[in-house]
Write an enzyme that holds these catalytic residues in place. Structure first.
Site, PDB file in Angstrom:
ATOM      1  N   SER A 302       0.814  -1.216   0.000  1.00  0.00           N
ATOM      2  CA  SER A 302       0.000   0.000   0.000  1.00  0.00           C
ATOM      3  C   SER A 302       0.845   1.262   0.000  1.00  0.00           C
ATOM      4  O   SER A 302       1.908   1.319   0.632  1.00  0.00           O
ATOM      5  CB  SER A 302      -0.902   0.016   1.240  1.00  0.00           C
ATOM      6  OG  SER A 302      -1.770  -1.101   1.253  1.00  0.00           O
ATOM      7  N   HIS A 375      -7.615  -0.342   6.081  1.00  0.00           N
ATOM      8  CA  HIS A 375      -7.148  -1.717   6.284  1.00  0.00           C
ATOM      9  C   HIS A 375      -7.179  -2.131   7.751  1.00  0.00           C
ATOM     10  O   HIS A 375      -7.583  -3.254   8.077  1.00  0.00           O
ATOM     11  CB  HIS A 375      -5.738  -1.882   5.707  1.00  0.00           C
ATOM     12  CG  HIS A 375      -5.700  -1.851   4.211  1.00  0.00           C
ATOM     13  ND1 HIS A 375      -6.315  -2.812   3.434  1.00  0.00           N
ATOM     14  CD2 HIS A 375      -5.133  -0.971   3.341  1.00  0.00           C
ATOM     15  CE1 HIS A 375      -6.131  -2.528   2.153  1.00  0.00           C
ATOM     16  NE2 HIS A 375      -5.423  -1.417   2.076  1.00  0.00           N
TER      17      HIS A 375
END
Length: 449
Positions: A302, A375
């Site tokens: 990410s 997340h």
């Protein structure tokens, strides 16, 4: 086939109704006031065909308004289409006199703003769902921190949340056989790592060790709502370039042990705040486990899009004057090509990244990084901070090249989610925790000695 038949039938009914409607409303003003008058007529209750036609007419006329006209339309919906106050007052009095379940239900329906029913009726028009999503995108753009339209946005988002809940969404794999109009939208909507052309897209979705999945809604089946790109690898990667390299070697599928979610893109601004990304990841994990039982790790690679902005703007960072002097080297766009500069900056920025994730908060107490909130809120663990993981111009500009891995350990997802949601706890690996200022610098000194 059935869905297409129903859509065609509805469109036919609507068009016939619109023909009748045009005879009755040829002199209707083509501005926000005229549009509001038409909305009032739509709520007054006509037959199904004429009501559907009128809804389509409202949506079409809205498209013809300029920005000022659209704002006037939204303001009128807030001002003139709230709850029926007389009906609401009577329901409140009845509830106070003798509360009952029936009276509670009456009070609930009496308190509903009239604009909610208007939005429901607009949704019945052919193509109405997609038009309402686009209308909310306009609304969000006009709010921009202002609260005068907040009541309307609450009503629209409330209904869209119901219509776009997980039970209605369809997961589809995107591959090279997917219709071209959808593939073109994947290229256009990619928000994390730009897809340069059709060849680049094919490298991401066609090889045996690549996957792409998207959620669709039955009312707008040619529009992906959110999609995720997946790389199948042997180990957890720490950099994006090898995954996207033009000349990379494809991994034989039997050797894949890790699924890497390296790009997740929302495509519809009008659905902002209506979260279904967590459902996408969890369902894709289940799809991959069924197809490839040997996969044992599910991670992200990410970006950290707000990291450098935070470093530059936060005056309370745990930095010495010497550290701040070293950070000036970031002004050189090629700083990462100098080994000495890279080593010095790593000793400062890695601990700062750990502080950014584990300690830094907004004024409201939230994590600063939106990707982290997503997340960690889904039950992932902050697994690893990757130095120089993204050396693209965007990655260097936004995060000094830093990327992170979030690990989805299936047995821990619920526990991690509860820890974050209830207590604000950031579940992180020991490697990340050791990078906090002091321990991170000491580890770097040991590596350099």
């Amino acid at each position: 086939m059935a869905n297409a038949f129903f859509s065609d039938l509805l469109a036919t009914i609507s068009e016939r109704g619109r023909t009748l409607l045009r005879r009755d409303s040829a002199d209707t003003k083509q501005d926000a006031d005229g549009l509001i008058a038409l909305c009032g007529a739509l709520l007054s209750g006509r037959g199904e065909a004429s009501g559907t036609a009128m809804a389509r007419e409202v949506l079409d006329l809205y498209q013809d308004l300029d920005a000022a006209g659209r704002r006037a339309f939204f303001e009128a919906l807030v001002r003139d289409f709230g709850p029926d106050r007389e009906r609401l007052s009577k329901a409140i009095e009845k509830w106070r006199a003798k509360p009952s379940d029936e009276d509670a239900s009456s009070l609930h329906f009496a308190s509903e703003p009239r604009r909610q029913e208007l939005i429901r009726r607009l949704n019945r028009a052919p193509g109405g769902t997609g038009d309402l999503v686009n209308m909310r995108a306009d609304l969000l753009g006009m709010m921009n921190g202002h609260t005068d339209l907040a009541a309307l946005d609450r009503d629209v988002s409330h209904l869209l949340s119901s219509w776009f809940n997980r039970g209605f969404l369809v997961l589809r794999r995107i591959d090279w056989s997917t219709p071209a109009n959808i593939l073109e939208k994947i290229i256009r909507y990619e928000a994390v790592h730009e897809i340069s052309d059709w060849d680049d897209l094919r490298r991401r979705i066609d090889p045996v060790d690549r996957r792409c999945y998207a959620f669709f809604h039955p009312a707008i089946m040619d529009e992906p709502l959110i999609f995720v790109e997946v790389a199948l690898t042997e180990t957890i990667p720490g950099a994006i370039a090898p995954l996207l390299a033009v000349d990379r070697q494809h991994l034989p599928i039997e050797r894949a042990r890790t699924a890497v979610f390296y790009s997740i893109s929302n495509t519809q601004r009008g659905l902002g705040g209506i979260s279904f990304g967590s459902f996408l990841i969890k369902q894709v994990v289940e799809e991959l486990r069924r197809e490839l039982p040997k996969l044992d790790s599910f991670v992200t690679l990410s970006p950290v899009p707000g990291f450098m902005q935070w470093v530059k703007q936060d005056k309370e960072l745990p930095l010495s004057d010497e550290d701040r002097e070293v950070l000036k080297r970031l002004d050189d766009p090629k700083w990462f090509e100098n080994p000495e500069t890279t080593a010095l900056l790593r000793g400062i920025l890695e601990p700062l990244a750990a502080h950014y994730f584990l300690k830094a908060r907004t004024a409201k107490g939230r994590l600063i990084d939106s990707v982290a909130r997503f997340h960690l809120g889904n039950g992932a663990r902050l697994e690893r901070i990757n130095w120089l993981g993204d050396l693209s111009p965007k990655g260097v500009r936004e995060s000094a090249g830093v990327m992170v891995n979030y690990l989805y350990r299936l047995d821990d997802i619920e526990k991690n989610h509860e820890a974050y949601a209830n207590d604000g706890e950031i579940v992180a690996s020991s490697a990340v925790k050791k990078l906090l200022k002091g321990e991170g610098r000491r580890l770097l000194d040991m590596r350099l000695s």
